[in-house]
Design an enzyme around this catalytic site. Structure first.
Site, PDB file in Angstrom:
ATOM      1  N   ARG A 119      29.952  67.653 -13.036  1.00  0.00           N
ATOM      2  CA  ARG A 119      29.215  67.854 -13.996  1.00  0.00           C
ATOM      3  C   ARG A 119      28.891  69.048 -14.290  1.00  0.00           C
ATOM      4  O   ARG A 119      28.675  70.044 -13.474  1.00  0.00           O
ATOM      5  CB  ARG A 119      28.791  67.174 -14.717  1.00  0.00           C
ATOM      6  CG  ARG A 119      29.284  65.842 -14.597  1.00  0.00           C
ATOM      7  CD  ARG A 119      28.209  64.691 -13.965  1.00  0.00           C
ATOM      8  NE  ARG A 119      28.416  63.343 -13.456  1.00  0.00           N
ATOM      9  CZ  ARG A 119      28.658  62.212 -14.246  1.00  0.00           C
ATOM     10  NH1 ARG A 119      28.800  62.703 -15.558  1.00  0.00           N
ATOM     11  NH2 ARG A 119      29.664  61.588 -14.432  1.00  0.00           N
TER      12      ARG A 119
ATOM     13  N   GLY B 123      22.323  57.520 -12.821  1.00  0.00           N
ATOM     14  CA  GLY B 123      21.968  56.890 -12.732  1.00  0.00           C
ATOM     15  C   GLY B 123      21.859  55.471 -12.493  1.00  0.00           C
ATOM     16  O   GLY B 123      20.905  54.395 -12.258  1.00  0.00           O
ATOM     17  N   ARG B 124      23.407  55.261 -12.802  1.00  0.00           N
ATOM     18  CA  ARG B 124      23.832  53.494 -12.213  1.00  0.00           C
ATOM     19  C   ARG B 124      25.315  54.063 -12.095  1.00  0.00           C
ATOM     20  O   ARG B 124      26.009  53.009 -12.097  1.00  0.00           O
ATOM     21  CB  ARG B 124      24.010  52.968 -13.184  1.00  0.00           C
ATOM     22  CG  ARG B 124      24.571  53.954 -14.689  1.00  0.00           C
ATOM     23  CD  ARG B 124      25.049  52.617 -16.212  1.00  0.00           C
ATOM     24  NE  ARG B 124      25.574  53.486 -16.748  1.00  0.00           N
ATOM     25  CZ  ARG B 124      25.643  52.729 -18.016  1.00  0.00           C
ATOM     26  NH1 ARG B 124      25.207  51.168 -17.918  1.00  0.00           N
ATOM     27  NH2 ARG B 124      25.960  53.113 -19.345  1.00  0.00           N
TER      28      ARG B 124
ATOM     29  N   ASP C  67      17.536  50.357 -16.076  1.00  0.00           N
ATOM     30  CA  ASP C  67      18.083  49.776 -15.170  1.00  0.00           C
ATOM     31  C   ASP C  67      19.404  49.754 -14.259  1.00  0.00           C
ATOM     32  O   ASP C  67      19.671  49.121 -13.347  1.00  0.00           O
ATOM     33  CB  ASP C  67      18.047  48.085 -15.806  1.00  0.00           C
ATOM     34  CG  ASP C  67      19.484  48.115 -16.712  1.00  0.00           C
ATOM     35  OD1 ASP C  67      20.181  48.584 -16.566  1.00  0.00           O
ATOM     36  OD2 ASP C  67      20.018  46.708 -17.884  1.00  0.00           O
TER      37      ASP C  67
ATOM     38  N   ASP D  12      26.093  67.002 -19.370  1.00  0.00           N
ATOM     39  CA  ASP D  12      26.401  66.318 -17.795  1.00  0.00           C
ATOM     40  C   ASP D  12      27.548  65.438 -18.566  1.00  0.00           C
ATOM     41  O   ASP D  12      27.943  64.962 -16.922  1.00  0.00           O
ATOM     42  CB  ASP D  12      25.299  65.449 -18.328  1.00  0.00           C
ATOM     43  CG  ASP D  12      25.072  63.832 -19.528  1.00  0.00           C
ATOM     44  OD1 ASP D  12      24.230  64.780 -20.077  1.00  0.00           O
ATOM     45  OD2 ASP D  12      24.646  63.179 -19.589  1.00  0.00           O
TER      46      ASP D  12
ATOM     47  N   ASP E 241      33.256  59.733 -18.193  1.00  0.00           N
ATOM     48  CA  ASP E 241      32.007  59.124 -18.960  1.00  0.00           C
ATOM     49  C   ASP E 241      31.804  58.301 -20.277  1.00  0.00           C
ATOM     50  O   ASP E 241      31.516  59.050 -21.011  1.00  0.00           O
ATOM     51  CB  ASP E 241      30.820  59.955 -19.316  1.00  0.00           C
ATOM     52  CG  ASP E 241      29.892  60.192 -17.607  1.00  0.00           C
ATOM     53  OD1 ASP E 241      30.304  59.403 -17.196  1.00  0.00           O
ATOM     54  OD2 ASP E 241      28.987  60.547 -18.267  1.00  0.00           O
TER      55      ASP E 241
HETATM   56  P1  AMP Z   1      25.369  59.134 -20.530  1.00  0.00           P
HETATM   57  O1  AMP Z   1      24.598  59.225 -22.004  1.00  0.00           O
HETATM   58  O2  AMP Z   1      25.871  57.771 -20.571  1.00  0.00           O
HETATM   59  O3  AMP Z   1      26.208  59.777 -20.169  1.00  0.00           O
HETATM   60  O4  AMP Z   1      24.464  58.706 -19.859  1.00  0.00           O
HETATM   61  C1  AMP Z   1      23.124  59.589 -19.368  1.00  0.00           C
HETATM   62  C2  AMP Z   1      21.943  59.579 -18.251  1.00  0.00           C
HETATM   63  O5  AMP Z   1      21.761  57.846 -18.409  1.00  0.00           O
HETATM   64  C3  AMP Z   1      22.959  59.782 -16.939  1.00  0.00           C
HETATM   65  O6  AMP Z   1      22.320  60.049 -16.636  1.00  0.00           O
HETATM   66  C4  AMP Z   1      23.310  57.708 -16.994  1.00  0.00           C
HETATM   67  O7  AMP Z   1      22.406  57.923 -15.802  1.00  0.00           O
HETATM   68  C5  AMP Z   1      21.743  57.378 -17.436  1.00  0.00           C
HETATM   69  N1  AMP Z   1      21.903  55.734 -17.855  1.00  0.00           N
HETATM   70  C6  AMP Z   1      22.010  55.312 -18.333  1.00  0.00           C
HETATM   71  N2  AMP Z   1      22.863  54.319 -19.136  1.00  0.00           N
HETATM   72  C7  AMP Z   1      21.687  53.335 -18.075  1.00  0.00           C
HETATM   73  C8  AMP Z   1      21.958  52.530 -17.036  1.00  0.00           C
HETATM   74  N3  AMP Z   1      21.392  51.490 -17.094  1.00  0.00           N
HETATM   75  N4  AMP Z   1      21.010  52.523 -15.843  1.00  0.00           N
HETATM   76  C9  AMP Z   1      20.431  53.692 -15.422  1.00  0.00           C
HETATM   77  N5  AMP Z   1      20.453  55.066 -15.822  1.00  0.00           N
HETATM   78  C10 AMP Z   1      21.626  55.200 -16.920  1.00  0.00           C
HETATM   79 MG    MG Z   2      27.242  60.532 -18.329  1.00  0.00          MG
END
Ligand code: AMP
Ligand code: MG
Length: 520
Positions: free
Chosen positions: A199, A102-103, A134, A269, A279
């Site tokens: 992953r 997502g980012r 975002d 993930d 991550d």
């Molecule tokens: P995480 O828990 O950080 O591994 O994130 C879980 C999911 O949310 C993943 O698919 C990330 O890419 C997405 N994600 C986390 N933060 C953001 C952000 N600020 N903008 C877009 N996607 C996000």
């Molecule tokens: Mg992640």
């Protein structure tokens, strides 16, 4: 800046035919092409000398305008086609469907000295997988990811790495504690690196969609490129692949337990198919030794990802991976056998690891009990994990009485321990003394071995927070100071003794020090 670009992932695997950067479900594709979003006023805050070297770059390269432009999303390297990866995942035990980068945006792959590196920007803007968010990252979480991935590498823990940390010049709105108090923070971007960012969830997404075709393409690609030593993919190679992923994940979690690292969000993930720590979000380091501790406020109630449960959670995640591979392997028994074996393997590996932390290298049936007793009083006494194990190496074979005094700087509440638990500690030290005297190594030899597995310096939660607080005010010196310190976590570094200390009281309940949210 010259990089030996050798893209494979986006050359070999099916791409999303839609090239628009719009939020969507992406099917039958491993990734979507997307460009990083330009940043307003980028400023490079730090780069990792070791990682530059791994890529065939120099410190001079890191100072070049091209480096700044490329690693903050303002320019593409020639002939590269950046992309965001598609994956799904189980979050906190529940299938969450498509997640994806997502980012994070993969820039390219680089080959240097027979090693392959994928280069990925984290916080470089929206992708088709951004869902409602975002695509950006804030400075605090970027400092945490940057410093910790390099620190973990130097600790000898399998991990993704970090090349650079930069401010974007953009402001990012975040509600840090999810309590209705959003505020603007400085935006940042980290360039992180790994042989691959695949992953468990990268495989799960195709299994969940019953897309056997893409699943097999991705699986064969992964084996051919990252597990080539297993041979040409066949059913038995798929099984061996799963076995090795399990083995590598076991190695990783044993290391986490050894150094006191708590990942915080072990969703499928966030588990690397290469057994790398990946991550860095609301992770934390054990201060008081406590199997029940988790840094992640989102997980405060359930404590699913607490320190003491991390191996079990790796096992749970491997179970989900096995389910995802099943449609290709079509035989459950060998996968189940590997999963079953994992439990016993963890137990014996954990025992060996803990023995090494205690400086016990010879066989003794009573060691498991000795360790259990220690873990019990360590927790009862609120004992600083890092301090305790490092000080323990100073206990000698002669030290029948003195052990307790030598380790007592590790207690957070020394008077309470003296009043309530001293007899337990003395009893434990009598047993330890007896056991040490069955070891053939000398005190000096044993201490050297213990100090090679018990780090003197880790990125304590409050240390990262101090660097963050200073950076928020425009002072980046502490990022460099901690980066240098954590390059040699097992060395004495007498001039850095101030970091060999318990967490200060002010940090006990401070946001960012003992409590971290997923907001990043
Ligand atoms: P995480 O828990 O950080 O591994 O994130 C879980 C999911 O949310 C993943 O698919 C990330 O890419 C997405 N994600 C986390 N933060 C953001 C952000 N600020 N903008 C877009 N996607 C996000
Ligand atoms: Mg992640």
């Amino acid at each position: 800046m010259i990089l030996n670009i050798q893209d494979k992932f986006n050359k070999a695997l099916p791409a999303d035919p839609n090239r628009n950067n719009t939020i969507r479900q992406v099917t039958a594709s491993c990734y979507s092409y997307v460009h990083p979003s330009p940043t307003a006023n980028p400023l490079l805050l730090h780069s990792s000398t070791e990682m530059l070297h791994e890529l065939g770059l120099t410190a001079l390269d890191a100072k070049s305008p091209a480096f700044l432009k490329v690693f903050t999303g303002n320019e593409l390297l020639p002939d590269t086609q950046p992309y965001a990866m598609c994956y799904g995942g189980h979050q906190f035990g529940h299938w969450a469907g498509q997640l994806g980068d997502g980012r994070a945006i993969n820039l390219c792959e680089v080959e240097h000295n027979t090693k392959n590196w994928a280069l990925q920007l984290k916080g470089a803007g929206k992708t088709p997988y951004s869902r409602t968010a975002d695509g950006l990252a804030v400075l605090r979480s970027s400092i945490r990811e940057y410093l910790c991935s390099e620190a973990m590498f130097h600790l000898g823990v399998p991990t993704t790495r970090a090349l650079s940390l930069a401010l974007t010049g953009n402001e990012v709105l975040r509600d840090v504690m999810y309590d209705g108090n959003p505020a603007y923070e400085k935006g940042a971007v980290v360039c992180r690196t790994a042989e691959s960012f695949l992953r468990f969830g990268s495989f799960q997404i195709f299994a969940a969609r019953q897309d056997k075709k893409t699943l097999k393409i991705l699986l064969d690609y992964t084996i051919n490129n990252h597990y080539a030593h297993l041979g040409v993919p066949t059913k038995s190679v798929y099984i061996n692949f799963f076995k090795e992923v399990a083995q590598r994940s076991l190695d990783m979690v044993i290391h986490w337990q050894r150094v006191g690292f708590v990942h915080g969000v072990m969703n499928t993930d966030n588990l690397s198919i290469l057994g790398l720590t990946i991550d860095y979000g609301p992770y934390g380091w054990l201060e008081g030794y406590d199997h029940g501790w988790t840094p992640n406020t989102t997980d405060k109630g359930q404590k699913r990802y607490r320190y003491g449960a991390q191996a079990e959670m790796v096992h749970w995640n491997l179970y989900q991976l096995a389910n995802a591979l099943y449609p290709i392997i079509l035989e459950a028994a060998p996968l189940e056998a590997i999963l079953k074996k994992f439990v016993g393997q963890y137990r014996s590996r954990y025992l060996l690891m803990m023995k090494s932390k205690l400086g016990l290298f010879e066989e003794n049936d009573a060691d498991a009990k000795l360790i259990q007793d220690l873990e019990f009083i360590l927790q009862e006494s609120e004992t600083d994990m890092t301090l305790f194990f490092r000080l323990l190496s100073k206990v000698t074979k002669e030290d029948k009485e003195n052990g307790f005094n030598k380790i007592s700087p590790a207690f957070y509440e020394i008077y309470e321990v003296q009043n309530n638990l001293k007899p337990n500690w003395e009893a434990w030290f009598i047993a330890y003394h007896h056991r040490l005297n069955q070891e053939s190594l000398t005190d000096v030899q044993r201490r050297t071995k213990m100090n090679a597995v018990n780090p003197k310096y880790v990125l304590r939660n409050y240390m990262a927070q101090l660097a963050i607080d200073a950076a928020d005010k425009g002072n980046y010196d502490m990022i460099e100071e901690l980066y240098q310190l954590l390059k040699k976590p097992y060395d004495e570094q007498m001039e850095q003794e101030k970091w060999f200390a318990k967490r200060p009281e002010w940090a006990r309940h401070k946001v960012g020090c003992s409590m971290l949210s997923c907001s990043s």
